[in-house]
Design an enzyme around this catalytic site. Structure first.
Site, PDB file in Angstrom:
ATOM      1  N   VAL A 121      42.484  46.611  32.393  1.00 15.02           N
ATOM      2  CA  VAL A 121      42.188  45.801  31.468  1.00 15.02           C
ATOM      3  C   VAL A 121      41.181  44.864  32.090  1.00 15.02           C
ATOM      4  O   VAL A 121      41.240  45.008  33.481  1.00 15.02           O
ATOM      5  CB  VAL A 121      43.649  45.050  31.055  1.00 15.02           C
ATOM      6  CG1 VAL A 121      44.052  44.207  32.318  1.00 15.02           C
ATOM      7  CG2 VAL A 121      43.251  43.881  30.209  1.00 15.02           C
ATOM      8  N   VAL A 259      34.874  55.552  35.176  1.00 13.93           N
ATOM      9  CA  VAL A 259      33.914  56.258  36.087  1.00 13.93           C
ATOM     10  C   VAL A 259      34.805  57.486  36.711  1.00 13.93           C
ATOM     11  O   VAL A 259      35.873  57.406  37.072  1.00 13.93           O
ATOM     12  CB  VAL A 259      33.640  55.351  37.274  1.00 13.93           C
ATOM     13  CG1 VAL A 259      32.830  56.279  38.325  1.00 13.93           C
ATOM     14  CG2 VAL A 259      32.752  54.285  36.639  1.00 13.93           C
ATOM     15  N   HIS A 534      51.880  45.663  45.689  1.00 15.66           N
ATOM     16  CA  HIS A 534      51.071  45.048  46.782  1.00 15.66           C
ATOM     17  C   HIS A 534      50.204  46.292  47.317  1.00 15.66           C
ATOM     18  O   HIS A 534      50.062  46.306  48.587  1.00 15.66           O
ATOM     19  CB  HIS A 534      51.356  44.322  47.564  1.00 15.66           C
ATOM     20  CG  HIS A 534      51.999  42.916  47.159  1.00 15.66           C
ATOM     21  ND1 HIS A 534      52.999  42.075  47.716  1.00 15.66           N
ATOM     22  CD2 HIS A 534      51.899  42.332  45.561  1.00 15.66           C
ATOM     23  CE1 HIS A 534      53.257  41.225  46.656  1.00 15.66           C
ATOM     24  NE2 HIS A 534      52.875  41.380  45.662  1.00 15.66           N
TER      25      HIS A 534
HETATM   26  C1  LIG Z   1      53.063  43.953  37.811  1.00 14.09           C
HETATM   27  C2  LIG Z   1      52.412  43.299  39.211  1.00 14.09           C
HETATM   28  C3  LIG Z   1      52.640  41.914  39.646  1.00 14.09           C
HETATM   29  C4  LIG Z   1      51.825  41.398  40.646  1.00 14.09           C
HETATM   30  N1  LIG Z   1      52.354  40.618  40.940  1.00 14.09           N
HETATM   31  C5  LIG Z   1      51.508  39.679  41.988  1.00 14.09           C
HETATM   32  C6  LIG Z   1      51.821  38.468  42.360  1.00 14.09           C
HETATM   33  O1  LIG Z   1      52.521  37.659  41.773  1.00 14.09           O
HETATM   34  N2  LIG Z   1      51.024  37.767  43.260  1.00 14.09           N
HETATM   35  C7  LIG Z   1      50.111  38.396  43.978  1.00 14.09           C
HETATM   36  O2  LIG Z   1      49.443  38.071  44.776  1.00 14.09           O
HETATM   37  N3  LIG Z   1      49.876  40.042  43.686  1.00 14.09           N
HETATM   38  C8  LIG Z   1      50.512  40.470  42.584  1.00 14.09           C
HETATM   39  N4  LIG Z   1      50.307  41.634  42.392  1.00 14.09           N
HETATM   40  C9  LIG Z   1      49.268  42.231  43.196  1.00 14.09           C
HETATM   41  C10 LIG Z   1      47.579  42.004  42.543  1.00 14.09           C
HETATM   42  O3  LIG Z   1      47.663  41.771  41.203  1.00 14.09           O
HETATM   43  C11 LIG Z   1      46.784  42.921  43.330  1.00 14.09           C
HETATM   44  O4  LIG Z   1      46.845  43.232  44.536  1.00 14.09           O
HETATM   45  C12 LIG Z   1      45.347  42.988  42.643  1.00 14.09           C
HETATM   46  O5  LIG Z   1      45.071  42.645  41.489  1.00 14.09           O
HETATM   47  C13 LIG Z   1      44.764  43.948  43.309  1.00 14.09           C
HETATM   48  O6  LIG Z   1      43.289  43.827  43.004  1.00 14.09           O
HETATM   49  P1  LIG Z   1      41.945  45.005  43.158  1.00 14.09           P
HETATM   50  O7  LIG Z   1      40.885  44.202  42.602  1.00 14.09           O
HETATM   51  O8  LIG Z   1      42.082  45.574  44.263  1.00 14.09           O
HETATM   52  O9  LIG Z   1      42.636  45.817  41.865  1.00 14.09           O
HETATM   53  P2  LIG Z   1      42.979  45.765  40.225  1.00 14.09           P
HETATM   54  O10 LIG Z   1      42.954  44.107  40.059  1.00 14.09           O
HETATM   55  O11 LIG Z   1      43.999  46.512  40.142  1.00 14.09           O
HETATM   56  O12 LIG Z   1      41.543  46.154  39.659  1.00 14.09           O
HETATM   57  C14 LIG Z   1      41.171  47.364  39.537  1.00 14.09           C
HETATM   58  C15 LIG Z   1      40.170  47.654  38.277  1.00 14.09           C
HETATM   59  O13 LIG Z   1      39.334  48.816  38.454  1.00 14.09           O
HETATM   60  C16 LIG Z   1      39.689  49.321  37.042  1.00 14.09           C
HETATM   61  N5  LIG Z   1      39.431  50.801  37.116  1.00 14.09           N
HETATM   62  C17 LIG Z   1      40.356  51.728  38.129  1.00 14.09           C
HETATM   63  N6  LIG Z   1      39.668  52.894  38.041  1.00 14.09           N
HETATM   64  C18 LIG Z   1      38.574  52.535  37.355  1.00 14.09           C
HETATM   65  C19 LIG Z   1      37.411  53.843  37.200  1.00 14.09           C
HETATM   66  N7  LIG Z   1      37.607  55.053  37.509  1.00 14.09           N
HETATM   67  N8  LIG Z   1      36.513  53.468  36.229  1.00 14.09           N
HETATM   68  C20 LIG Z   1      36.402  52.114  35.750  1.00 14.09           C
HETATM   69  N9  LIG Z   1      37.091  51.051  36.090  1.00 14.09           N
HETATM   70  C21 LIG Z   1      38.290  51.507  36.937  1.00 14.09           C
HETATM   71  C22 LIG Z   1      41.108  49.070  36.620  1.00 14.09           C
HETATM   72  O14 LIG Z   1      41.187  49.186  34.981  1.00 14.09           O
HETATM   73  C23 LIG Z   1      41.178  47.329  37.189  1.00 14.09           C
HETATM   74  O15 LIG Z   1      40.690  46.725  35.982  1.00 14.09           O
HETATM   75  C24 LIG Z   1      50.817  42.390  41.341  1.00 14.09           C
HETATM   76  C25 LIG Z   1      50.557  43.498  40.757  1.00 14.09           C
HETATM   77  C26 LIG Z   1      51.116  44.206  39.862  1.00 14.09           C
HETATM   78  C27 LIG Z   1      50.715  45.281  39.110  1.00 14.09           C
END
Ligand SMILES: Cc1cc2nc3c(=O)[nH]c(=O)nc-3n(C[C@H](O)[C@H](O)[C@H](O)COP(=O)(O)OP(=O)(O)OC[C@H]3O[C@@H](n4cnc5c(N)ncnc54)[C@H](O)[C@@H]3O)c2cc1C
Length: 601
Positions: A121, A259, A534
């Site tokens: 999302v 992607v 995480h």
């Molecule tokens: C249920 C849950 C609860 C959590 N609670 C906490 C908390 O309270 N505190 C905390 O610190 N951390 C928490 N976390 C962890 C934290 O939210 C994540 O570690 C962090 O958001 C990761 O960031 P990111 O940018 O690496 O990935 P993400 O935020 O997951 O972003 C990846 C994005 O890439 C998009 N994407 C993926 N593949 C593709 C593709 N092939 N093409 C186009 N788009 C794509 C996805 O749709 C997504 O929007 C939680 C995670 C979850 C799932």
């Protein structure tokens, strides 16, 4: 009616109720022509990708395109308590990865493998997470730098943590150098404190833990959780960085666009991506760079689908190897948490789950931004302590979260659904009762796992093997952590103020050991342990001398030009605590590295 349909009904009800009270944020989006050419393509608008894109678009002559697989966020996402909405099965806002069955952990689960959730999302996992704001401890970053990653030491990363922050909590003068005001991400302390939460700090004091601001350099102690909220509404990096950026002409967001491959020329230079939008395969080209911010499951997946990864694994799946990088998808790290260490409290000081979410609570939140809906479910206090290494008493090795709620308080609809029948039977006598739990986490587990491809089909989810508790040090430390959690919950203040009673009965699966003996706790830990959401480390940052490194300290993918990974994947080792705040910092620093490379700062 099956449990699934009850949950889906509840999900529908929550969404309708939330939609009545709250207007969802609507992000301006675009549909780009096929073969569009921009300066930078950012894959993923999650916690990190939104920061990167927003900061790059500050350079007015750069065109930036964000491709996001998911769509607009739901109305409920803004309300902290309603993160629950995306916990329901088959949520359209989530990606579900496949987990391999586990040998050392999760033994009380119906299925020790199961599914692992990520946000799909705008805002990524930051749109559906529990908002706990936790930077980790200074030693985490000194370790990153000591592993050969210059520029990632605590002093440097502190600058970026502060750059994102608008802190609204109380502040002691000694903590002031660590905090900041006026940044894009709001940080507030948990506001709604049921009776359990009100005495949490005093319970810590009984164990010798003073109240601290854990997002500074004083990290042993107890605290009320800090959340990424502003005026008690969730703030994501999409709200804080992407939305303002989208008002400029040089930043575009295209949603529902997955992607599927990085396009490389004959010299292994990334020149664009292939993606699928409305069942059509399209291309976008980048004059400068492609940046993967798809998260720690999807960034390594995309590298591997593009022929960048462990050669043998790719060839087994019929993918042509372009760059043999054995570290892609390895070094998967996650926090491990043990549930089930719980106490009931006196019924006359309880509030039921229905009171917490009913129309009264909605009105209270809507009119005054107060009450239970201001907090994620059950979130209250945390305790950071050292139980395993007396040589370093000032460095926490475990975290205990105090949750104002019991497994089974929701009559098992939701909290008990992943567990075996014996666990349901164990909770039957106290189903619906109010209480609290103390859940221990390992701050820096040593067990590592893998992310691999299921097939070469880009629509198959990646396969996770978290391999938790495979390292014997983790297992023994978790046993100590479980015992410390029990001591903490047995604090006199909980009994005196709340009539707290431990669940003083052995879990049937461990009843062959003397109750609360070390062997009992070992069995308990193997059974109750599960992953903390995480995931990180799967494209680790390392110096050239490390053959398992995937990106350089400037976050460039080794062996490929014009390609970076900037998200939770790059963490060489997991930080102590929750990791969302760490991804903000990675996004800020990553954007500055790019600007530096092009002479823009
Ligand atoms: C249920 C849950 C609860 C959590 N609670 C906490 C908390 O309270 N505190 C905390 O610190 N951390 C928490 N976390 C962890 C934290 O939210 C994540 O570690 C962090 O958001 C990761 O960031 P990111 O940018 O690496 O990935 P993400 O935020 O997951 O972003 C990846 C994005 O890439 C998009 N994407 C993926 N593949 C593709 C593709 N092939 N093409 C186009 N788009 C794509 C996805 O749709 C997504 O929007 C939680 C995670 C979850 C799932």
């Amino acid at each position: 009616m099956t449990q699934f349909s009850v949950l889906n009904l509840l999900a529908g009800f929550t969404a309708i109720l939330a939609g009545t009270f709250f207007k969802p944020v609507r992000y301006p989006t675009n549909v780009m022509p096929d073969d569009i050419i921009v300066d930078f393509i950012v894959v993923g608008s999650g916690s990190t990708g939104s920061v990167v894109a927003g900061r790059l678009a500050e350079i007015s002559e750069w065109d930036v395109l964000v491709l996001e697989a998911g769509g607009q966020p739901p109305a409920f996402a803004k309300v902290p308590f309603l993160h629950l909405g995306s916990e329901f099965p088959n949520s359209s806002y989530m990606n579900y990865y496949k987990m391999r069955p586990q040998k050392y952990s999760s033994q009380f689960a119906k299925n020790t493998g199961g599914l692992y959730r990520r946000g799909k999302v705008i805002g990524g996992s930051g749109t559906i997470n529990q908002m706990m704001h936790h930077r980790g401890i200074p030693q985490d970053y000194e370790n990153w730098a000591a592993q050969g990653n210059p520029g990632w030491d605590y002093k440097t990363v502190l600058k970026y943590f502060k750059k994102t922050e608008d802190y609204k909590g109380p502040l002691k003068s000694r903590d002031a150098p660590f905090r900041a005001f006026g940044g894009p991400i709001g940080v507030e302390k948990v506001a709604w404190k049921p009776p359990v939460c009100r005495v949490a700090i005093r319970a810590g004091e009984e164990m010798g833990l003073a109240e601290v601001d854990y997002n500074t350099d004083t990290t042993i102690g107890s605290a009320i959780f800090q959340l990424t909220t502003k005026n008690r509404e969730r703030v994501t990096t999409a709200d804080a960085f992407l939305l303002p950026g989208l008002r400029r002409r040089n930043l575009k967001l295209q949603i529902n666009s997955q992607v599927i491959k990085i396009i490389m020329d004959a010299e292994n230079r990334a020149i664009g991506v292939k993606y699928v939008h409305k069942n059509k395969v399209k291309r976008a080209f980048a004059k400068r760079e492609v940046i993967l911010s798809a998260g720690a499951g999807d960034s390594p997946k995309l590298l591997m689908l593009s022929g960048i990864g462990p050669k043998k694994h790719l060839e087994t799946l019929g993918i042509e190897s372009r760059v043999d990088l054995p570290g892609v998808g390895q070094n998967y790290q996650d926090h491990l948490v043990v549930r089930g260490i719980s106490w009931t409290i006196h019924p006359n000081i309880s509030s039921s789950i229905f009171e917490r979410i009913g129309p009264g609570a909605m009105l209270n939140y809507f009119e005054r931004r107060s009450g239970p809906l201001t907090s994620p479910v059950g979130i209250c206090a945390l305790y950071q302590l050292n139980v395993g290494n007396p040589q370093e008493p000032h460095i926490p090795d475990i975290l205990i979260t105090q949750e104002n709620g019991l497994l089974g308080q929701d009559y098992g609809l939701f909290t008990l659904s992943p567990y075996k029948q014996s666990i349901h039977d164990y909770y039957r006598p106290i189903k619906g009762r109010d209480g609290f739990s103390m859940s221990p986490w390992l701050s820096r587990p040593k067990s590592v796992g893998t992310v691999t491809l299921m097939s070469k089909n880009p629509f198959d989810p990646p396969v996770l093997d978290h391999n938790a508790l495979s390292h014997p040090d983790d297992f023994e430390l978790m046993v100590k952590a479980a015992k410390a959690s029990r001591r903490l919950g047995n604090a006199k203040i909980f009994r005196r103020a709340l009539g707290a009673e431990p669940i003083n009965k052995p879990i049937p699966d461990c009843a062959h050991f003397a109750f609360e003996s070390d062997d009992y706790w070992r069995c308990f830990v193997r059974g109750w342990s599960g992953m903390g959401a995480h995931m990180c480390g799967t494209c680790k940052m390392a110096p050239d001398s490390d053959p398992m490194g995937v990106v350089t300290p400037r976050l460039k993918v080794r062996g490929v030009k014009n390609l970076r990974v900037i998200d939770a994947s790059i963490m060489p080792s997991i930080t102590s605590g929750h990791i969302n705040a760490v991804t903000f910092m990675i996004g800020e620093k990553g954007a500055d590295l790019i600007k530096e490379d092009y002479g823009k700062i």
